[in-house]
Design an enzyme around this catalytic site. Structure first.
Site, PDB file in Angstrom:
ATOM      1  N   GLU A  35       0.871  -1.174   0.000  1.00  0.00           N
ATOM      2  CA  GLU A  35       0.000   0.000   0.000  1.00  0.00           C
ATOM      3  C   GLU A  35       0.914   1.233   0.000  1.00  0.00           C
ATOM      4  O   GLU A  35       1.813   1.326   0.843  1.00  0.00           O
ATOM      5  CB  GLU A  35      -0.896   0.009   1.236  1.00  0.00           C
ATOM      6  CG  GLU A  35      -1.828   1.204   1.204  1.00  0.00           C
ATOM      7  CD  GLU A  35      -2.823   1.264   2.354  1.00  0.00           C
ATOM      8  OE1 GLU A  35      -2.839   0.357   3.199  1.00  0.00           O
ATOM      9  OE2 GLU A  35      -3.567   2.255   2.381  1.00  0.00           O
ATOM     10  N   ARG A 261       5.567 -12.792   9.621  1.00  0.00           N
ATOM     11  CA  ARG A 261       6.191 -11.483   9.395  1.00  0.00           C
ATOM     12  C   ARG A 261       7.617 -11.498   9.906  1.00  0.00           C
ATOM     13  O   ARG A 261       7.949 -12.241  10.823  1.00  0.00           O
ATOM     14  CB  ARG A 261       5.457 -10.406  10.206  1.00  0.00           C
ATOM     15  CG  ARG A 261       4.073 -10.112   9.793  1.00  0.00           C
ATOM     16  CD  ARG A 261       3.487  -9.084  10.752  1.00  0.00           C
ATOM     17  NE  ARG A 261       3.844  -7.724  10.361  1.00  0.00           N
ATOM     18  CZ  ARG A 261       3.189  -7.045   9.444  1.00  0.00           C
ATOM     19  NH1 ARG A 261       2.166  -7.575   8.809  1.00  0.00           N
ATOM     20  NH2 ARG A 261       3.549  -5.826   9.135  1.00  0.00           N
ATOM     21  N   LYS A 271       4.070   0.578   9.712  1.00  0.00           N
ATOM     22  CA  LYS A 271       4.144   1.850   9.002  1.00  0.00           C
ATOM     23  C   LYS A 271       3.572   2.982   9.842  1.00  0.00           C
ATOM     24  O   LYS A 271       4.035   4.108   9.741  1.00  0.00           O
ATOM     25  CB  LYS A 271       3.412   1.741   7.659  1.00  0.00           C
ATOM     26  CG  LYS A 271       4.350   1.318   6.539  1.00  0.00           C
ATOM     27  CD  LYS A 271       3.682   1.446   5.197  1.00  0.00           C
ATOM     28  CE  LYS A 271       3.167   0.085   4.771  1.00  0.00           C
ATOM     29  NZ  LYS A 271       2.427   0.072   3.529  1.00  0.00           N
TER      30      LYS A 271
END
Ligand code: ATP
Ligand code: MG
Length: 558
Positions: A35, A261, A271
């Site tokens: 994104e 992750r 983020k």
């Protein structure tokens, strides 16, 4: 650095089986779907290396797709930064896409769902939708708007698209099962209204925006993705991924596979938190050399090969863990130890005058660029009667085992002569400002006769040396798990106040006069450094990439 053969992992084993069974016409198509709402971090590097690496090794392809369904948080600055980071890491995409390329397809598929009575427009507020959703222990309740007719839903959805309703007043929801044990299947929202926001790709042409879960699976299918690799938090979303694709007339049904992750000690990785570090000015932008972003690591002096090696060492599994910072540091240290030319830089200068060396003489001494690699060649080092050495390499009252320069003692200047300290000059307040030394002219490239000189120190010749600033970077957080939420503290409470030390009166050897930003060196006895990307030519700035040895291992073992 030489890259080893890639070890297999559970995802590659699945792909091997699929290929053996002749699935997907024996093709492998992956994608990396960021994104564009921030810069990429080292966690993303794992996903990049995994997706692009698999495509490379299986003769397949990998797309870069911007997952841009959230216009208010996204920006073209991030789109450009992400493209550059992926290429810098050494990968190239087959096709470049934006989820927004599919806004019309996604809208048409939503109309198809409505026509089959598998989606409805809901007027419940966000708050009520949450209330009606139920909990892990209790089933949800049907919305009073769930039984609207197909005609009414078609009309309302079209009017949502046309901008007739305000943000938040209506949503389109999939009609699945409000009693499903999987909360993601309790009639998830698939469209919301966002009027008048300026989308970086589509401007203001859309008033409705599709949700992530709905967009992602359809985008994958439209691109012919065979294996849709994502992180473990999407495991519970997989039934929804599959549900949409089962209902719709899409070209293929990609297989979603989840992996854990990457988490790294002494840093934060979401983020949102990285954005806060930037906007609250704890760091000097997204590419601050202390940030775990690809841009930060690049500015710090990390090489693409060192990051790829790191990701390979970490591996791909389904179990969550936190990787030690030492692993990342070891990757770059190994790379630079092999590949970075050696240079001399004096970070805390102390003037040395060689009283028996001719005042106007300058010798050019041959010095190898790398002690273990002759192929890296030699350079000339100017030597004269005025030098700088590091303040730490002289002690008026030396501690035990001090092997550097002491009053009346001798030391070797690296690549040059042995000198002896004859006199200490101090200023009015007693600070040492200069050493008067003498040199032994018979010690160039050979040991002095009749005595042993143990210490070797670095130096630069004053007249030719270049003034530079040096930034000594350390870990941004003082706690291995700053996100750990201990005793009500958050990561802000663990910011390391000594993560940056700026030294402003350093001298580096004259061979560093035409260095390019990002070029890396070993400053002998000091560590690995690179020229800062924002460095100006009148006073260069060198960033410390990593120390010569793991200094933290020592500290934490104490
Ligand atoms: P963040 O939580 O940091 O905001 P994100 O998952 O929202 O990250 P995206 O831009 O959606 O960020 O991520 C793009 C891809 O990178 C996704 O497939 C995501 O799963 C993967 N990814 C993100 N963070 C990590 C990580 N720490 N380790 C491995 N893969 C990751
Ligand atoms: Mg995401």
């Amino acid at each position: 650095m030489t890259e080893k053969t890639i070890p297999t992992n559970f995802i590659r084993q699945i792909i091997d089986k699929d290929l053996a069974a002749g699935k997907n016409n024996k093709k492998v198509v992956t994608r990396f779907p960021p994104e564009p709402n921030g810069y990429l971090h080292i966690g993303h590097a794992k996903s990049i290396c995994l997706n692009f690496g698999i495509a490379q090794d299986y003769n397949g392809t990998c797309n870069l797709r911007f997952d841009d369904t959230n216009p208010s948080k996204e920006d073209i600055e991030f789109v450009d930064a992400i493209k550059w980071d992926v290429q810098w890491l050494g990968f190239d995409w087959n096709e470049l896409h934006y989820a927004s390329d599919y806004f019309q397809n996604l809208y048409d598929f939503a109309v198809d769902l409505i026509k089959e009575d598998k989606a409805y427009v809901d007027d419940l507020s966000a708050h009520d939708i949450r209330e009606y959703r139920g909990t892990l222990k209790e089933p949800g309740k049907n919305s009073p708007y769930r039984e609207r007719t197909v005609e009414e839903n078609l009309d309302l959805f079209e009017r949502m698209k046309n901008g007739e309703f305000e943000d938040g007043s209506k949503v389109l929801r999939a009609k699945i099962d409000m009693a499903s044990p999987n909360i993601n299947l309790r009639d998830p929202t698939i469209y919301r209204i966002r009027k008048g926001v300026d989308h970086h790709q589509t401007g203001t042409s859309w008033s409705v925006y599709p949700m992530y879960d709905y967009t992602h699976c359809i985008s994958d299918a439209l691109e012919g993705i065979t294996h849709s690799l994502c992180t473990l938090e999407f495991e519970d979303h997989r039934p929804l991924y599959d549900w949409f694709l089962d209902q719709l007339d899409v070209p293929c049904h990609p297989q979603q596979i989840e992996f854990s992750r990457l988490n790294l000690e002494y840093t934060v990785m979401s983020k949102r938190k990285l954005t806060e570090l930037v906007t609250q000015k704890h760091v000097d932008g997204w590419d601050d050399p202390r940030m775990p972003t690809i841009a930060g690591l690049r500015r710090r002096g990390f090489t693409p090969a060192s990051l790829r090696e790191f990701i390979q060492r970490v591996g791909v599994t389904k179990s969550d863990n936190i990787v030690e910072m030492g692993v990342l540091e070891d990757c770059i240290r190994t790379d630079l130890n092999e590949n970075a030319p050696r240079r001399m830089a004096v970070l805390r200068p102390l003037k040395v005058t060689i009283t028996n060396y001719p005042e106007d003489k300058v010798e050019q001494l041959d010095s190898s660029n790398h002690p273990q690699n002759e192929a890296m060649g030699k350079r000339k080092l100017p030597f004269s009667n005025t030098l700088y050495i590091d303040q730490n390499d002289f002690a008026e009252e030396p501690p035990k085992k001090f092997k550097r320069l002491i009053p009346g003692g001798e030391v070797r200047l690296r690549n040059a002569y042995v000198i002896r300290c004859d006199e200490i000059i101090k200023d009015a307040s007693g600070n040492i400002i200069e050493l008067k030394c003498s040199f032994d002219e018979n010690t160039l490239g050979k040991n002095p006769e009749g005595r042993k000189v143990k210490g070797v120190i670095h130096w630069v010749s004053a007249a030719q040396a270049i003034q530079a600033n040096v930034c000594l970077y350390d870990r941004l957080f003082s706690d291995p798990n700053p996100d750990g939420n201990k005793e009500g503290k958050d990561y802000h409470d663990f910011i390391n106040p000594e993560s940056l030390i700026k030294l402003e009166a350093c001298y580096v050897e004259s061979n560093l006069d035409s260095v390019k930003p990002g070029e890396t060196f070993q400053f002998e006895r000091e560590g690995y450094f690179c020229l800062d990307a924002h460095s100006s030519s009148d006073k260069p700035v060198f960033n410390r990439t990593v120390t010569l040895r793991d200094t933290w291992a020592k500290i934490t073992k104490k």
